[in-house]
Design a protein around this motif. Structure first.
Motif, short mmCIF file in Angstrom:
data_model
loop_
_atom_site.label_atom_id
_atom_site.label_comp_id
_atom_site.label_asym_id
_atom_site.label_seq_id
_atom_site.Cartn_x
_atom_site.Cartn_y
_atom_site.Cartn_z
N ARG A 83 0.76 -1.21 0.04
CA ARG A 83 -0.05 -0.02 -0.09
C ARG A 83 0.88 1.16 0.03
O ARG A 83 1.63 1.42 0.93
CB ARG A 83 -0.88 0.04 1.18
CG ARG A 83 -1.91 1.10 1.38
CD ARG A 83 -2.75 1.27 2.76
NE ARG A 83 -3.56 2.19 2.73
CZ ARG A 83 -3.38 3.36 3.05
NH1 ARG A 83 -2.03 3.67 3.30
NH2 ARG A 83 -4.18 4.30 2.92
N THR A 84 0.88 1.71 -1.09
CA THR A 84 1.81 3.15 -1.18
C THR A 84 1.02 4.22 -1.33
O THR A 84 0.27 4.66 -2.35
CB THR A 84 2.58 2.77 -2.59
OG1 THR A 84 3.36 1.80 -2.19
CG2 THR A 84 3.77 4.18 -2.62
N PRO A 85 0.90 5.27 -0.29
CA PRO A 85 0.32 6.56 -0.40
C PRO A 85 1.15 7.45 -1.03
O PRO A 85 2.54 7.46 -0.80
CB PRO A 85 0.05 6.90 1.16
CG PRO A 85 1.12 6.00 1.93
CD PRO A 85 1.46 4.82 1.16
N HIS A 86 0.47 8.41 -1.72
CA HIS A 86 1.40 9.42 -2.28
C HIS A 86 0.81 10.79 -1.77
O HIS A 86 -0.30 11.00 -1.64
CB HIS A 86 1.06 9.52 -3.79
CG HIS A 86 1.66 8.18 -4.59
ND1 HIS A 86 2.94 8.05 -4.83
CD2 HIS A 86 1.09 7.18 -4.87
CE1 HIS A 86 2.98 6.73 -5.50
NE2 HIS A 86 2.00 6.27 -5.49
N ALA A 87 1.87 11.62 -1.62
CA ALA A 87 1.58 13.00 -0.94
C ALA A 87 0.70 14.09 -1.91
O ALA A 87 1.90 14.69 -2.44
CB ALA A 87 2.56 13.57 -0.19
N GLU A 88 -0.13 13.85 -2.42
CA GLU A 88 -0.67 14.76 -3.29
C GLU A 88 -2.16 15.12 -3.04
O GLU A 88 -2.78 14.69 -2.05
CB GLU A 88 -1.06 13.68 -4.61
CG GLU A 88 0.39 13.13 -5.28
CD GLU A 88 0.16 12.39 -6.49
OE1 GLU A 88 -1.11 12.07 -6.73
OE2 GLU A 88 1.06 11.64 -7.11
N VAL A 89 -2.69 15.94 -3.61
CA VAL A 89 -4.05 16.37 -3.63
C VAL A 89 -4.71 16.25 -4.75
O VAL A 89 -4.32 17.13 -5.80
CB VAL A 89 -3.99 17.90 -3.17
CG1 VAL A 89 -5.45 18.56 -2.80
CG2 VAL A 89 -3.29 18.22 -1.66
N PRO A 90 -5.79 15.43 -4.78
CA PRO A 90 -6.38 14.79 -3.47
C PRO A 90 -5.24 13.50 -3.53
O PRO A 90 -4.53 13.18 -4.13
CB PRO A 90 -7.62 14.17 -4.26
CG PRO A 90 -7.48 14.15 -5.74
CD PRO A 90 -6.55 15.39 -5.96
#
Length: 136
Positions: A83-90
């Protein structure tokens, strides 16, 4: 009801004979996890590349958001998915198979193909025996 003699014999022969008795409960849990329909479909869908949650949801007809979230969490806990979260919006999170799940992917793909190939025959057998339930 089986007595303790039957239980001892059941583990003394067959495919479970090589599994130590103290590992059987955990192995049943693992088989239950990887053998459920949603886990198999998620693993099959993730074969080619990592996917976002919404892409997974679109590619697996019939799965609810709750069940997708639940299954992804458990597969991640077992080390079968990253599970790789990316610091983006959204915010964006991608899921991918791990090396541990690649061998499982081959098995899952074969099971799905077998079910697809034989679904007409199984449906006919259910109809002929009066058990044509449409369990999902």
């Amino acid at each position: 009801m089986q007595d303790s003699t039957d239980m001892e014999m059941a583990s003394a022969i067959g495919p479970c004979a090589s599994i130590p008795a103290d590992q059987m409960a955990f192995i049943r849990q693992v088989l239950d996890r990887v053998g459920d329909k949603w886990s198999m479909l998620i693993i099959a869908v993730l074969a080619d590349s990592p996917l976002r949650y919404t892409d997974l949801h679109r590619q697996i007809p019939g799965i609810s958001q709750r069940m997708l979230t639940h299954t992804l969490r458990h597969l991640h806990e077992d080390g079968l998915l990253t599970r790789t979260p990316h610091a983006e919006v959204p915010p964006r999170v991608e899921y991918a198979l791990t090396p541990l799940s690649h061998g499982l992917h081959e098995i899952v793909t074969q099971l799905i193909h077998w079910a697809s190939t034989h679904h007409d025959e199984i449906r006919a057998n259910r109809s002929s025996t009066g058990t044509s339930s449409s369990r999902s």
